[in-house]
Motif scaffolding. Structure first.
Motif, PDB file in Angstrom:
ATOM      1  N   LEU A 284       0.842  -1.196   0.000  1.00 17.23           N
ATOM      2  CA  LEU A 284       0.000   0.000   0.000  1.00 17.23           C
ATOM      3  C   LEU A 284       0.877   1.246   0.000  1.00 17.23           C
ATOM      4  O   LEU A 284       1.260   1.762   1.041  1.00 17.23           O
ATOM      5  CB  LEU A 284      -0.932   0.011   1.217  1.00 17.23           C
ATOM      6  N   VAL A 287      -3.060   5.676  -2.254  1.00 14.76           N
ATOM      7  CA  VAL A 287      -4.472   5.525  -1.909  1.00 14.76           C
ATOM      8  C   VAL A 287      -5.300   6.500  -2.728  1.00 14.76           C
ATOM      9  O   VAL A 287      -4.926   7.665  -2.897  1.00 14.76           O
ATOM     10  CB  VAL A 287      -4.714   5.780  -0.407  1.00 14.76           C
ATOM     11  N   SER A 312      -8.263  -1.339   0.735  1.00 17.17           N
ATOM     12  CA  SER A 312      -7.407  -0.366   1.436  1.00 17.17           C
ATOM     13  C   SER A 312      -6.919   0.739   0.513  1.00 17.17           C
ATOM     14  O   SER A 312      -6.566   1.824   0.974  1.00 17.17           O
ATOM     15  CB  SER A 312      -6.203  -1.079   2.061  1.00 17.17           C
ATOM     16  N   SER A 313      -6.876   0.469  -0.785  1.00 16.77           N
ATOM     17  CA  SER A 313      -6.366   1.479  -1.715  1.00 16.77           C
ATOM     18  C   SER A 313      -7.465   2.339  -2.313  1.00 16.77           C
ATOM     19  O   SER A 313      -7.181   3.311  -3.003  1.00 16.77           O
ATOM     20  CB  SER A 313      -5.572   0.801  -2.849  1.00 16.77           C
ATOM     21  N   TYR A 320     -11.162   8.341   5.658  1.00 17.94           N
ATOM     22  CA  TYR A 320      -9.726   8.601   5.721  1.00 17.94           C
ATOM     23  C   TYR A 320      -9.416   9.773   6.641  1.00 17.94           C
ATOM     24  O   TYR A 320      -8.509   9.706   7.478  1.00 17.94           O
ATOM     25  CB  TYR A 320      -9.179   8.867   4.318  1.00 17.94           C
ATOM     26  N   GLU A 333       0.952   4.835   3.184  1.00 20.44           N
ATOM     27  CA  GLU A 333       1.153   5.312   1.820  1.00 20.44           C
ATOM     28  C   GLU A 333       1.927   6.630   1.792  1.00 20.44           C
ATOM     29  O   GLU A 333       1.938   7.378   2.764  1.00 20.44           O
ATOM     30  CB  GLU A 333      -0.198   5.496   1.119  1.00 20.44           C
TER      31      GLU A 333
END
Length: 636
Positions: A284, A287, A312-313, A320, A333
């Motif tokens: 990761l 994002v 997750s991406s 977030y 990230e």
């Protein structure tokens, strides 16, 4: 040489091909047998007597016309033709006749009648558009395409209609002879007929393809290459920042609605995460953040079967920022891509001293201090603010950069924002960061028409509408919802797996339209987030519930019915907001007029293949209907 009919060469994507002279030496029975076998083998229906009779009449018409053509130019005897070319991905769609020349391909659509209708023209335009955009051999060889509607019983000279020339008994031979066509080899014709044809995909299909097949959906023409150039430039910015410059980079990628910003972002996320996983075993590294929770939910469902932690991406901005706001935790990230960043919430909507732009820049600063580099890419769509707290637009980012503690970012942008960010720590201006063409509607750019419409500029609306018709966008207008419903359902009978549904402003009062939509079985446009996903999965086709701008932003339909429901109407001179709607909503926004304009910009830019504009029978909408019809919109 004998004409190669389907029964003799079943690996070619047509009913038969060969030279004109070989066709004239063939007989009716082998022609009918081959076309019947081709259709029965490749389509899901049996050929009926009416189709057989039509083929017979076409055979007689073409035999007579080709003999006349050879009297004008004997060299045309060597020209190759192909019958019933099948558009590979779309079972039902076939071009009656294709004629091949050295620098071009000619499409002939034969109609056994003396006059035409709008649908006839649109079908021929669509053949020309789709082969230009999606047929590999045509694109690689930069072939010109000429499409003709042939009225085999006609004698009237209609001239050009929507950019299409209409042929009949009297001008068929002379018009084709005037093109000075040059024969090509049989090998070339076979390569063209077997060449890859990849039709356009919608946004969800295209994103799934990136993760499944690790490639961007096929996008033909110059407009598609523009997206690839932009992706390459973004990769360059990220790569050099990571290995050489070690900076905080803030990148602004602007584009008109439907220009491919989201596709570019998803492709970039996928490629960078794949690269970092192989290089550093980091699963990761980048994002994608979206303000469209419905898009994220639909993608999570579609991508569930693909291995890896894709969830997750792809995240909502809301989740977030909740995780990282006022939290010392450093994200895994080092690249963040924020879609619709011009819709970032201001401090008032956040109920905080920080705006969403502040939160993202502070998060990026944490990443930079820990990892040594950070890149935030903001995707900017013009005229998309539809919520309270979003009205500052990109200026909110300029404001955030002036705050102590989160400044000193190196800004990359296109020339449109050069003046806005002139005081940044450093500024790099590059037009690779501007996507100026919409590709959503079969690579047809609808944005000039939409902008002219929302400005009430009749002359510009008419000029841009004429271009849309010539390029093949299906546009209709009606005041009868049943007619609109019948039109979109008809498209479904001709093209499998299309999507359609009702799009309507959230500001429309249900009482104004309830009994005018779907026979009175209309339940408004409000949907919970989980209901939006179900709507786009199939409930949209029930047409008993509309999708507002909140639900459909960032998503798309093949054939939406866009309702002007009375909240916004043309009064003969300019667009006006209905008095009660303004009174109830204006105090919630800084500029309610701009919000309503943006709502209709969103609704009008969701169409992939065509659109019906529905104007209910309300007195205040009479001038709206008259304005749109006067501009050239075809009535149902």
């Amino acid at each position: 040489m004998a004409f190669k009919w389907y029964s003799q060469s079943s690996n070619i994507n047509c009913g038969g091909y060969g030279s004109i002279e070989d066709f004239l030496d063939s007989n009716l029975e082998e022609y009918l047998s081959a076309l019947d076998a081709f259709v029965n083998s490749n389509l899901e229906f049996k050929v009926g007597d009416s189709q057989i009779d039509l083929w017979k009449k076409n055979y007689d018409f073409l035999s007579e016309q080709f003999k006349g053509l050879l009297q004008l130019d004997q060299n045309y005897s060597k020209l190759y033709i192909a019958f019933e070319y099948l558009f590979a991905k779309e079972n039902a769609r076939r071009a009656d006749l294709v004629l091949f020349s050295k620098d071009r391909v000619i499409i002939l659509d034969l109609k056994r009648k003396a006059s035409y209708n709008y649908s006839d023209l649109e079908r021929v335009i669509a053949y020309q558009r789709d082969l230009s955009n999606y047929h590999q051999q045509t694109i690689e060889d930069k072939l010109k395409l000429n499409s003709y509607l042939v009225l085999s019983q006609g004698i009237k000279n209609y001239g050009d209609q929507a950019g299409i020339k209409i042929l009949n008994q009297s001008n068929f031979s002379s018009e084709l002879s005037a093109l000075n066509l040059v024969p090509v080899s049989e090998d070339y014709v076979e390569r063209w007929l077997s060449s890859k044809y990849q039709a356009s995909s919608n946004i969800i299909e295209s994103i799934v393809k990136i993760f499944k097949e690790e490639k961007l959906a096929e996008i033909g023409s110059v407009k598609g290459r523009e997206i690839r150039d932009t992706i390459d430039y973004l990769k360059q910015i990220i790569h050099y920042n990571e290995i050489k410059y070690k900076q905080k980079n803030l990148v602004f990628l602007r584009g008109v609605p439907g220009s491919g910003k989201t596709l570019a972002a998803i492709k970039l996320i996928h490629d960078y995460n794949t690269y970092k996983l192989r290089k550093d075993n980091n699963p990761l590294a980048a994002v994608y953040l979206s303000k469209n929770g419905s898009l994220i939910s639909i993608l999570e469902d579609k991508l569930a079967e693909i291995p890896g932690d894709l969830k997750s991406s792809l995240r909502s901005v809301y989740s977030y920022k909740r995780e990282h706001m006022n939290n010392p935790k450093v994200p895994l990230e080092n690249v963040l891509i924020f879609d619709d960043a011009q819709r970032a919430w201001d401090e008032k909507r956040m109920k905080s001293s920080d705006s969403e732009a502040d939160v993202l820049l502070k998060t990026g600063h944490k990443i930079y201090r820990t990892k040594g580099s950070a890149t935030i890419i903001c995707l900017i769509g013009s005229g998309q603010a539809i919520h309270t707290g979003e009205e500052e637009g990109i200026e909110l980012w300029q404001k955030a950069l002036s705050k102590r503690g989160i400044n000193n970012w190196n800004v990359y942008c296109s020339a449109e924002y050069e003046d806005l960010f002139k005081d940044a720590a450093s500024l790099t201006v590059d037009q690779s960061l501007s996507l100026d063409y919409s590709i959503r509607s079969n690579l047809i750019d609808t944005s000039p028409w939409i902008e002219a419409l929302l400005q009430g500029d009749l002359r510009s609306v008419s000029e841009n509408l004429a271009k849309l018709y010539e390029e093949g966008l299906l546009l209709r207008i009606t005041r009868d919802f049943q007619e609109a419903q019948d039109f979109v359902k008809k498209q479904e009978t001709e093209h499998k797996n299309i999507s359609y549904g009702l799009l309507i402003s959230s500001k429309v009062r249900d009482k104004d339209v309830k009994y005018k939509i779907n026979g009175g079985r209309y339940y408004g446009s409000f949907m919970k987030p989980e209901e939006v996903e179900e709507w786009f999965k199939g409930k949209n086709k029930h047409l008993n519930q509309g999708s507002s701008e909140f639900a459909c932003q960032g998503l798309e339909l093949d054939y939406p019915i866009v309702c002007f429901g009375g909240d916004y109407y043309y009064n003969g001179q300019e667009w006006e907001i209905e008095e009660e709607v303004r009174r109830y909503n204006a105090s919630k926004y800084k500029d309610f007029s701009k919000i309503v304009e943006n709502i209709y910009r969103v609704l009008l830019s969701r169409a992939c293949k065509g659109m019906v504009i529905y104007i209910p029978e309300l007195d205040r909408l009479d001038k709206t209907y008259e304005f749109l019809v006067e501009s050239g919109l075809w009535e149902l």
